[in-house]
Design a protein around this motif. Structure first.
Motif, PDB file in Angstrom:
ATOM      1  N   ARG A   1       0.842  -1.209   0.000  1.00  0.00           N
ATOM      2  CA  ARG A   1       0.000   0.000   0.000  1.00  0.00           C
ATOM      3  C   ARG A   1       0.876   1.258   0.000  1.00  0.00           C
ATOM      4  N   HIS A   2       1.933   1.227   0.802  1.00  0.00           N
ATOM      5  CA  HIS A   2       2.868   2.358   0.848  1.00  0.00           C
ATOM      6  C   HIS A   2       3.510   2.578  -0.521  1.00  0.00           C
ATOM      7  N   PHE A   3       3.964   1.505  -1.152  1.00  0.00           N
ATOM      8  CA  PHE A   3       4.565   1.618  -2.483  1.00  0.00           C
ATOM      9  C   PHE A   3       3.552   2.145  -3.493  1.00  0.00           C
ATOM     10  N   ARG A   4       2.308   1.699  -3.352  1.00  0.00           N
ATOM     11  CA  ARG A   4       1.270   2.158  -4.288  1.00  0.00           C
ATOM     12  C   ARG A   4       1.020   3.662  -4.124  1.00  0.00           C
ATOM     13  N   ARG A   5       1.062   4.145  -2.879  1.00  0.00           N
ATOM     14  CA  ARG A   5       0.896   5.592  -2.655  1.00  0.00           C
ATOM     15  C   ARG A   5       2.030   6.383  -3.306  1.00  0.00           C
ATOM     16  N   ILE A   6       3.256   5.865  -3.224  1.00  0.00           N
ATOM     17  CA  ILE A   6       4.394   6.527  -3.876  1.00  0.00           C
ATOM     18  C   ILE A   6       4.161   6.590  -5.386  1.00  0.00           C
ATOM     19  N   CYS A   7       3.682   5.498  -5.962  1.00  0.00           N
ATOM     20  CA  CYS A   7       3.406   5.480  -7.406  1.00  0.00           C
ATOM     21  C   CYS A   7       2.343   6.506  -7.773  1.00  0.00           C
ATOM     22  N   ARG A   8       1.300   6.593  -6.958  1.00  0.00           N
ATOM     23  CA  ARG A   8       0.234   7.574  -7.233  1.00  0.00           C
ATOM     24  C   ARG A   8       0.755   9.002  -7.135  1.00  0.00           C
ATOM     25  N   MET A   9       1.622   9.246  -6.134  1.00  0.00           N
ATOM     26  CA  MET A   9       2.183  10.584  -5.963  1.00  0.00           C
ATOM     27  C   MET A   9       2.919  11.020  -7.229  1.00  0.00           C
ATOM     28  N   HIS A  10       3.604  10.080  -7.878  1.00  0.00           N
ATOM     29  CA  HIS A  10       4.346  10.400  -9.093  1.00  0.00           C
ATOM     30  C   HIS A  10       3.471  10.368 -10.339  1.00  0.00           C
ATOM     31  N   GLY A  11       2.204  10.010 -10.191  1.00  0.00           N
ATOM     32  CA  GLY A  11       1.320   9.961 -11.345  1.00  0.00           C
ATOM     33  C   GLY A  11       1.559   8.767 -12.241  1.00  0.00           C
ATOM     34  N   ALA A  12       2.019   7.671 -11.665  1.00  0.00           N
ATOM     35  CA  ALA A  12       2.286   6.474 -12.472  1.00  0.00           C
ATOM     36  C   ALA A  12       1.004   5.996 -13.136  1.00  0.00           C
ATOM     37  N   THR A  13       1.071   5.714 -14.434  1.00  0.00           N
ATOM     38  CA  THR A  13      -0.093   5.258 -15.182  1.00  0.00           C
ATOM     39  C   THR A  13      -0.215   3.741 -15.182  1.00  0.00           C
TER      40      THR A  13
END
Length: 504
Positions: free
Chosen positions: A57-69
Motif C-alpha cells: 500500500r505504501h509503495f502504491r501511494r508513492i506510485c500515485r504521488m508520481h502519477g504512475a499510469t
C-alpha cells in the motif's frame, strides 16, 4: 515496478518522456525475509501477509504521488514455494489493490538476462542472480540466452536449512552447504561445459560483495554497474566474514546491516557457482529484475544481438534527458570530430588506444549536456553529469576518459578533473584525453556559430606541420576561423600540428 522478493521487496518508479528518454525517479525497499517466515508446512502466515500488504500500500501511494499510469508487481521464489500461495496472492491483490503476477523461475531468469543484455555489452558469459529463496543461473552465448535454470536455494532459505543463525560459520558448515549446492547444480551439465567465461552477478549478494571490495580498496568511482571482482577476492571476503558473528559483521565497513545475517550463505552460493562455471572473473550488473520487466513492458523491443546498441542507446537516452541545445549542433560537431580523427589517426606517428574513436564519438555527442545547468561553466557540469549519470556500454575507466574528453578545456583542467581517479587510469590515458579533447575542441570551433555551415571538410597535413582544414561552407566562416586560430597554439603542443582553416 514492484519486485516481491524472498529477501527484499523493492520498488522502482520509472519516468518515460515524450521524446523516449527514461529514468528512475524514485525507489523503495523493505527487508521482507519472506523465506524465513514460511513455517514448517511451507505456509506463509497471515500476519506476514498483512505486513506485506501495508508495504505494498505504501509503495502504491508513492506510485500515485508520481502519477504512475501503470504498476506491475511480481512475486518470486518465497511465494512460489509457499503452500498457500494462491490464498496469499488473492489476499495481497484484494487488500493492496494490485494485480500481482506469480513469476515462474524460468521467467525470472529470462528477465534478468533482458536487464543484463540491455545494459552491458557482454558477448558470452554466465549470469547468476542470488535471491533470498532461489538462484537463477543462465548461459549467454553470442548475446543469446542458451540455457537457464532456477534453483530452489537462496541466501535466506540456505541460512535456515543449514542452521546458520547469528553465530560464526565454520569451514565445515560452508563445505557441507556448498556440497549440497554443487550436487544440485551438477544435474545441469551445461553449467560446467563453458569454462573461463565471466560470471555476471545480479542481485543483492553480488552488489554487497562489490560494495565491500570498493570500500576496502578505497575505489574512487561510486558505481557498481560494470565493477569487476577477481575470483580470489570473493574467497577472501567469505573467509573474512564467516568467522564473525552477526553483530561483528554489522560493523564491517561497506556491509549493509540488514544483510549481515545472510551475506555468508550468499557468498558461499556465489563461490559454488563460480567454481562450477570455472568463471574467469565476476562482473557486477547493477540492473536487475525490475529493469528487465521495465524494458519488456514499457520500451520498444530492441535487437540485443548487437552489443554496440548498449552504448548507442545510452548516448541517445542521455542526450534526450538533458536537451540543453538543439541536437543539430552536437551532431555536426560529432561529424567533424570523427572526420578529423579518421584523418589524423591514419597519419604516421600518432598513437591512440584502440577504443579512442568510440570515446570521441560519445564525447562529441554529449559535450554540451552540462549547459542545461549553466552555459557559462557547461564543461565542468558536463564532466559531473557524465561521471554521475547511469549510462552503459563503457567500463568505469572509459566513462571517466569520455567525460574528460567531453569537458576538455586544456591539459591542466583535465589533469585536475581526473586526479581523484588516478587509481583507475592506465599509462597513456592522460595523453589520449589531451589529444581527443583538443580534437573535440577543434571540431566545436568549426561550428562555433552553431549554424552547421560546413558541408564538407577536407583534412590534410602539409609541410611545416600544418594541418590544412579546407571547408566547403554555406557562408563565410569568420567566427570559426577566429576560434581555430585561438586554439592553434595549444593544439600544436599536443598534436605537433598547426591547424589552418580555409573556405573553398
Amino acid at each position: 515496478m514492484i519486485d516481491i522478493g524472498s529477501n527484499t521487496v523493492r520498488l522502482a518508479v520509472y519516468q518515460v518522456m515524450d521524446n523516449g528518454a527514461y529514468r528512475v525517479i524514485d525507489q523503495g525497499r523493505w527487508s521482507a525475509r519472506l523465506s524465513q517466515k514460511l513455517n514448517g508446512d511451507g505456509i506463509l502466515p497471515l500476519d506476514a501477509v498483512s505486513e506485506l500488504v501495508e508495504v505494498l500500500r505504501h509503495f502504491r501511494r508513492i506510485c500515485r504521488m508520481h502519477g504512475a499510469t501503470r504498476i506491475r508487481a511480481v512475486a518470486t521464489a518465497a511465494i512460489r514455494q509457499a503452500a498457500n500461495r494462491r490464498e496469499v496472492l488473492e489476499r495481497l491483490g484484494r487488500k493492496a489493490g494490485l494485480n500481482i503476477e506469480l513469476l515462474p523461475g524460468e521467467d525470472e531468469a529470462r528477465l534478468g538476462c533482458v536487464a543484463m543484455l540491455r545494459t552491458m555489452d557482454v558477448q558470452d558469459g554466465f549470469l547468476v542472480d542470488i535471491g533470498g529463496g532461489s538462484t537463477e543461473v543462465s548461459l549467454i552465448l553470442g548475446r543469446k540466452l542458451v540455457n537457464a535454470v532456477s534453483f530452489p536455494f537462496g541466501c535466506v532459505n540456505t541460512a535456515l536449512r543449514h542452521s546458520l543463525g547469528g553465530g560464526a560459520v565454520s569451514a565445515a558448515q560452508i563445505e557441507r552447504l556448498q556440497a549440497d549446492i554443487q550436487a544440485t547444480m551438477r544435474e545441469q551439465a551445461w553449467i560446467a561445459e563453458h569454462p573461463g567465461l565471466p560470471l555476471i552477478g545480479l542481485g543483492g549478494t553480488t552488489r554487497a560483495l562489490a560494495k565491500l571490495c570498493q570500500r576496502a580498496d578505497n575505489y574512487p568511482y561510486a558505481n557498481l554497474h560494470g565493477y569487476e571482482v577477481p575470483v580470489k577476492k570473493l574467497s577472501d571476503k567469505l573467509n573474512a566474514l564467516a568467522p564473525l558473528n552477526v553483530d561483528k559483521r554489522r560493523k564491517v565497513p561497506g556491509l549493509s546491516k540488514d544483510r549481515a545475517d545472510v551475506i555468508v550463505p550468499g557468498l558461499a552460493i556465489l563461490q559454488s557457482v563460480t567454481r562450477m562455471t570455472s568463471a574467469s572473473r565476476i562482473v557486477i550488473c547493477g540492473a536487475g529484475l525490475r529493469d528487465g520487466i521495465f524494458f519488456e513492458t514499457c520500451l520498444p523491443r530492441t535487437d540485443v544481438s548487437d552489443a554496440s546498441m548498449v552504448l548507442e542507446e545510452s548516448i541517445r537516452n542521455l542526450a534526450a534527458l538533458y536537451p540543453s541545445v538543439p541536437q543539430e549542433h552536437p551532431l555536426q560537431v560529432n561529424k567533424l570530430a570523427l572526420t578529423l580523427f579518421d584523418r589524423l589517426a591514419s597519419s604516421g606517428g600518432q598513437s591512440l588506444p584502440s577504443r579512442a574513436r568510440a570515446w570521441l564519438d560519445a564525447a562529441s555527442r554529449l559535450f554540451k549536456i552540462g549547459a542545461i545547468i549553466d552555459v557559462n561553466d557547461f564543461s565542468d557540469h558536463t564532466f559531473y553529469l557524465l561521471t554521475h549519470a547511469h549510462w552503459n556500454g563503457l567500463t568505469h575507466r572509459e566513462i571517466l576518459l569520455t567525460a574528460a574528453i567531453a569537458s576538455y578545456r586544456g591539459t591542466s583542467p583535465a589533469r585536475k578533473k581526473l586526479s581523484a581517479y588516478r587509481q583507475l587510469l592506465q599509462n597513456g590515458d592522460y595523453e589520449a584525453v589531451f589529444k581527443l579533447g583538443s580534437l573535440l575542441q577543434l571540431a566545436a570551433a568549426l561550428d562555433r556559430s552553431e549554424s552547421q555551415a560546413v558541408t564538407s571538410l577536407h583534412v590534410s597535413v602539409a609541410r611545416g606541420n600544418k594541418l590544412k582544414l579546407a571547408a566547403t561552407a554555406r557562408h563565410p566562416l569568420p567566427v570559426e576561423r577566429t576560434e581555430v586560430d585561438s586554439l592553434a597554439k595549444e593544439f600544436r603542443k599536443i598534436w605537433r600540428l598547426t591547424p589552418r582553416l580555409t573556405v573553398v
